[in-house]
Motif scaffolding. Structure first.
Motif, PDB file in Angstrom:
ATOM      1  N   GLN A 291       0.804  -1.215   0.000  1.00 44.75           N
ATOM      2  CA  GLN A 291       0.000   0.000   0.000  1.00 44.75           C
ATOM      3  C   GLN A 291       0.841   1.271   0.000  1.00 44.75           C
ATOM      4  O   GLN A 291       0.332   2.346  -0.285  1.00 44.75           O
ATOM      5  CB  GLN A 291      -0.951   0.026   1.197  1.00 44.75           C
TER       6      GLN A 291
ATOM      7  N   ASP B  19       1.168   3.390  -3.633  1.00 46.56           N
ATOM      8  CA  ASP B  19      -0.276   3.412  -3.679  1.00 46.56           C
ATOM      9  C   ASP B  19      -0.837   4.819  -3.701  1.00 46.56           C
ATOM     10  O   ASP B  19      -0.210   5.755  -3.215  1.00 46.56           O
ATOM     11  CB  ASP B  19      -0.763   2.695  -2.400  1.00 46.56           C
TER      12      ASP B  19
ATOM     13  N   GLY C 172      -3.003   5.708  -1.808  1.00 52.01           N
ATOM     14  CA  GLY C 172      -3.146   6.059  -0.401  1.00 52.01           C
ATOM     15  C   GLY C 172      -2.015   6.944   0.082  1.00 52.01           C
ATOM     16  O   GLY C 172      -2.210   7.843   0.896  1.00 52.01           O
TER      17      GLY C 172
ATOM     18  N   CYS D 214      -8.378   6.220  -9.142  1.00 50.14           N
ATOM     19  CA  CYS D 214      -7.956   4.824  -9.396  1.00 50.14           C
ATOM     20  C   CYS D 214      -7.252   4.775 -10.744  1.00 50.14           C
ATOM     21  O   CYS D 214      -7.755   4.183 -11.693  1.00 50.14           O
ATOM     22  CB  CYS D 214      -9.165   3.886  -9.428  1.00 50.14           C
TER      23      CYS D 214
ATOM     24  N   SER E 258      -4.160   1.425  -5.625  1.00 51.75           N
ATOM     25  CA  SER E 258      -5.412   0.965  -5.045  1.00 51.75           C
ATOM     26  C   SER E 258      -6.354   2.123  -4.776  1.00 51.75           C
ATOM     27  O   SER E 258      -5.973   3.287  -4.834  1.00 51.75           O
ATOM     28  CB  SER E 258      -5.150   0.220  -3.727  1.00 51.75           C
ATOM     29  N   CYS E 259      -7.601   1.773  -4.469  1.00 52.31           N
ATOM     30  CA  CYS E 259      -8.599   2.758  -4.096  1.00 52.31           C
ATOM     31  C   CYS E 259      -9.701   2.034  -3.337  1.00 52.31           C
ATOM     32  O   CYS E 259      -9.727   0.792  -3.289  1.00 52.31           O
ATOM     33  CB  CYS E 259      -9.150   3.479  -5.322  1.00 52.31           C
ATOM     34  N   PRO E 260     -10.624   2.744  -2.710  1.00 51.69           N
ATOM     35  CA  PRO E 260     -11.713   2.084  -2.007  1.00 51.69           C
ATOM     36  C   PRO E 260     -12.559   1.250  -2.966  1.00 51.69           C
ATOM     37  O   PRO E 260     -12.694   1.592  -4.151  1.00 51.69           O
ATOM     38  CB  PRO E 260     -12.519   3.255  -1.433  1.00 51.69           C
TER      39      PRO E 260
ATOM     40  N   SER F  21     -13.614   1.904  -7.194  1.00 50.96           N
ATOM     41  CA  SER F  21     -13.177   1.052  -8.310  1.00 50.96           C
ATOM     42  C   SER F  21     -14.366   0.570  -9.130  1.00 50.96           C
ATOM     43  O   SER F  21     -14.254   0.371 -10.344  1.00 50.96           O
ATOM     44  CB  SER F  21     -12.386  -0.148  -7.784  1.00 50.96           C
TER      45      SER F  21
ATOM     46  N   TYR G 123      -9.749   6.257   3.952  1.00 52.05           N
ATOM     47  CA  TYR G 123     -10.434   4.998   4.214  1.00 52.05           C
ATOM     48  C   TYR G 123      -9.429   3.846   4.167  1.00 52.05           C
ATOM     49  O   TYR G 123      -8.692   3.674   3.199  1.00 52.05           O
ATOM     50  CB  TYR G 123     -11.544   4.770   3.188  1.00 52.05           C
TER      51      TYR G 123
ATOM     52  N   LYS H   6      -9.657   0.476   4.046  1.00 54.10           N
ATOM     53  CA  LYS H   6      -9.837  -0.716   3.215  1.00 54.10           C
ATOM     54  C   LYS H   6      -9.720  -0.326   1.753  1.00 54.10           C
ATOM     55  O   LYS H   6     -10.533   0.425   1.233  1.00 54.10           O
ATOM     56  CB  LYS H   6     -11.192  -1.364   3.486  1.00 54.10           C
ATOM     57  N   ARG H   7      -8.715  -0.883   1.078  1.00 55.24           N
ATOM     58  CA  ARG H   7      -8.445  -0.515  -0.308  1.00 55.24           C
ATOM     59  C   ARG H   7      -8.246  -1.777  -1.141  1.00 55.24           C
ATOM     60  O   ARG H   7      -7.903  -2.836  -0.616  1.00 55.24           O
ATOM     61  CB  ARG H   7      -7.223   0.398  -0.388  1.00 55.24           C
TER      62      ARG H   7
ATOM     63  N   THR I 276      -6.733  -3.402  -5.030  1.00 57.14           N
ATOM     64  CA  THR I 276      -5.926  -3.178  -6.227  1.00 57.14           C
ATOM     65  C   THR I 276      -6.592  -3.774  -7.462  1.00 57.14           C
ATOM     66  O   THR I 276      -6.120  -3.563  -8.579  1.00 57.14           O
ATOM     67  CB  THR I 276      -4.522  -3.781  -6.063  1.00 57.14           C
TER      68      THR I 276
END
Length: 448
Positions: free
Chosen positions: A45, A48, A50, A280, A287-289, A293, A433, A435-436, A438
C-alpha cells in the motif's frame, strides 16, 4: 522501479494543482529517500494512491482559508469556478473550497469526526414493521449478507419524523459521505416543513466506500423497514452512488418496488464516471476504495449493473443532473451517465439543468452537489411527490423563476456552505479509508 513509480505518482498528483501544492515536491523527495533499500519490507500500500492521498492531505492541512464567503451569491461564484468536466476536478475542487472557507480547516480525522450524532451508524430503532422483512420481504428477494441489527442501525430517524402521518422519504447519500453530512443543510431542513414529505436518512457503514452491492443492502432494507413501520409507501431521494445502490436494490430486492411511489435521482452515475480515474489511475499497481473502483466508467460492476437492467427505471423516476458535474462525466445528452431509460414504461423524466433552465440562470452553478441547495430540485421534488408518476416541468407554476433563484427558499448562507462543506470531507474520506483494493471486487454470487 517501485521507488520511481511511487515518486512519479506523487509528483503527478501534486502537479494537478500548480501553485497550491508545491510543498509536495519536497515531501516526495524525503519520502522516496526514506524508502530506498527497504521497499521489499514495506506493505504494497505504500506504492499506492493512499500515499498520494496522505501527502496531499498533509499539504491541505497547511492551507488556511484566505476568505470567508459573506453571501450565497459569493458561494455560488466560488463553486461555479471549481465546477466543470476536468480530470483534476476532484482535487482542484477540494483545494479551492478549503482556500475559500468552504471546508474544514483540517481534513485529518474526518471519518471519526463525522460518524456520530446525525451521522451515526449505530441508531436504535425499536419499532417493528407490520410484516416480516428479514431475512426477506419477498420470495424473490436475494438473501441479505448483513445482519438485521446492522441494517436497521444505519437508519437515522430524526425527531421530526411522524411515523406515517406524512409520506415518508428515504434519503440515500453519495460516495464518501453520511446522510447527515449530505442532507442536513438542505433536504433534511426543507422537507420536514412540507406536508408531502417526511425524511429519514441512511448512514451506511464505511461511508459508501465498501462494495456497491453491499451498500445496496442497506437501501433495500431501509425502504421496506420505513414502509413497514409507517404502513405507507415511501419515496427515495438519492445522490450520486446512492442511485446505483437504489437501482441495485430495486433489481435484486423486488419487494422494494412495490412500496416506492417516487424516486428522485440527483447527480447519478449509472454509467460510472471517467473522472474517477484520477482516484484509481491503474488498478493492479495502485489501489482505491472498493466502491470507487466499481464506479469507473464501464467498470465490470457498471457493465453488470446495466446488463441486469439497472439502466432502466423500475418505479416512476426523476433524474436531475448538470452537464458541468465535477465528479461524474459524461453528463450531457442521451449519453449522460445520469440518463435513465424507461424500458418498463413506469415513467421517467431526465432533467439536464443546462437544457431546461435559461442560459444565465443562477441555478446553473453546476457541480456534483450544488443541485441539493438549488431551487429547481426542490420544485421537481414537490411536483413528483404530489402527483402520480415522475415530475413534469410543465406543471410547475413558474419554472424559470425557480431557475432564477440562487438557492432554494428557506436556505441561508450557512446551509449553502454546509452543503458545499461535504465535498472536501468526502475527498479526504476517500483517501483516509483504510480498506483498499488493487483489483475491482468480484460481483456477488447471485448476479447471473
Amino acid at each position: 522501479m517501485r521507488t520511481t513509480t511511487l515518486a512519479a505518482t506523487l509528483l503527478g498528483a501534486a502537479s494537478a494543482v500548480p501553485g497550491l501544492l508545491g510543498g509536495v515536491t519536497g515531501l516526495v523527495g524525503g519520502l522516496t529517500g526514506a524508502l530506498q533499500g527497504t521497499l521489499d519490507k514495506i506493505d504494497d500500500q505504500l506504492n499506492d494512491v493512499g500515499v498520494v492521498g496522505a501527502v496531499l492531505l498533509a499539504e491541505l492541512g497547511q492551507i488556511k482559508p484566505t476568505a470567508t464567503p459573506s453571501s450565497i451569491k459569493e458561494v455560488a461564484s466560488i463553486v461555479k469556478k471549481v465546477g466543470g468536466a476536468k480530470p483534476t476536478a476532484l482535487l482542484q475542487s477540494a483545494v479551492e473550497l478549503v482556500l475559500n472557507g468552504l471546508g474544514p480547516t483540517s481534513l485529518e480525522g474526518v471519518i471519526q469526526q463525522y460518524s456520530a450524532g446525525s451521522n451515526s451508524e449505530n441508531n436504535v430503532n425499536t419499532r417493528e414493521p407490520a410484516k416480516v422483512i428479514f431475512p426477506s420481504a419477498d420470495a424473490d428477494d436475494v438473501p441479505y449478507s448483513i445482519t438485521e441489527e446492522k441494517l436497521r442501525a444505519a437508519i437515522y430517524i430524526p425527531d421530526t419524523f411522524t411515523y406515517g402521518k406524512k409520506p415518508p422519504v428515504v434519503l440515500v447519500p453519495g460516495t464518501a459521505t453520511k446522510g447527515g453530512l449530505c442532507y442536513e443543510p438542505n433536504l433534511a431542513k426543507l422537507l420536514p416543513q412540507e406536508d408531502y414529505a417526511d425524511p429519514v436518512w441512511l448512514n451506511i457503514p464505511g461511508w459508501l466506500l465498501e462494495e456497491v452491492p453491499w451498500n445496496a443492502e442497506f437501501v433495500a432494507y431501509a425502504i421496506n423497514y420505513i414502509s413497514g413501520i409507517t404502513s405507507q409507501n415511501v419515496s427515495v431521494i438519492a445522490l450520486s452512488q446512492g442511485n446505483l445502490d437504489t437501482q441495485w436494490a430495486f433489481t435484486y430486492w423486488p419487494s422494494t418496488r412495490h412500496v416506492v411511489s417516487d424516486y428522485i435521482a440527483v447527480s447519478p452515475d449509472y454509467h460510472g464516471s471517467v473522472l474517477l480515474n484520477v482516484l484509481c489511475p491503474k488498478l493492479g499497481l495502485l489501489s482505491c476504495p472498493p466502491a470507487v473502483s466499481q464506479q469507473l466508467y464501464n467498470a465490470k460492476f457498471i457493465e453488470a449493473f446495466r446488463r441486469v437492467g439497472g439502466a432502466s427505471a423500475y418505479v416512476p423516476t426523476t433524474t436531475v443532473y448538470s452537464a458541468t458535474d465535477d465528479v461524474v462525466q459524461p453528463q450531457s445528452g442521451a449519453n449522460a451517465s445520469a440518463y435513465l431509460q424507461d424500458e418498463r414504461g413506469v415513467g421517467v423524466l431526465n432533467v439536464e439543468l443546462q437544457k431546461v433552465c435559461p442560459l444565465a440562470s443562477p441555478a446553473l452553478v453546476g457541480t456534483h452537489e450544488s443541485s441539493l441547495w438549488g431551487a429547481p430540485l426542490q420544485a421537481l421534488i414537490k411536483d413528483a411527490l404530489t402527483h402520480d408518476g415522475p415530475a413534469d416541468i410543465s406543471r410547475i407554476p413558474d419554472w424559470n423563476a425557480e431557475c432564477s433563484k440562487i438557492a432554494a427558499d428557506g436556505l441561508n448562507l450557512e446551509d449553502v456552505i454546509g452543503t458545499t462543506f461535504a465535498v472536501p470531507v468526502a475527498f479526504a474520506a476517500m483517501f483516509l479509508y483504510p480498506k483498499r483494493v488493487t483489483t475491482e471486487p468480484a460481483l456477488p454470487s447471485y448476479v447471473q
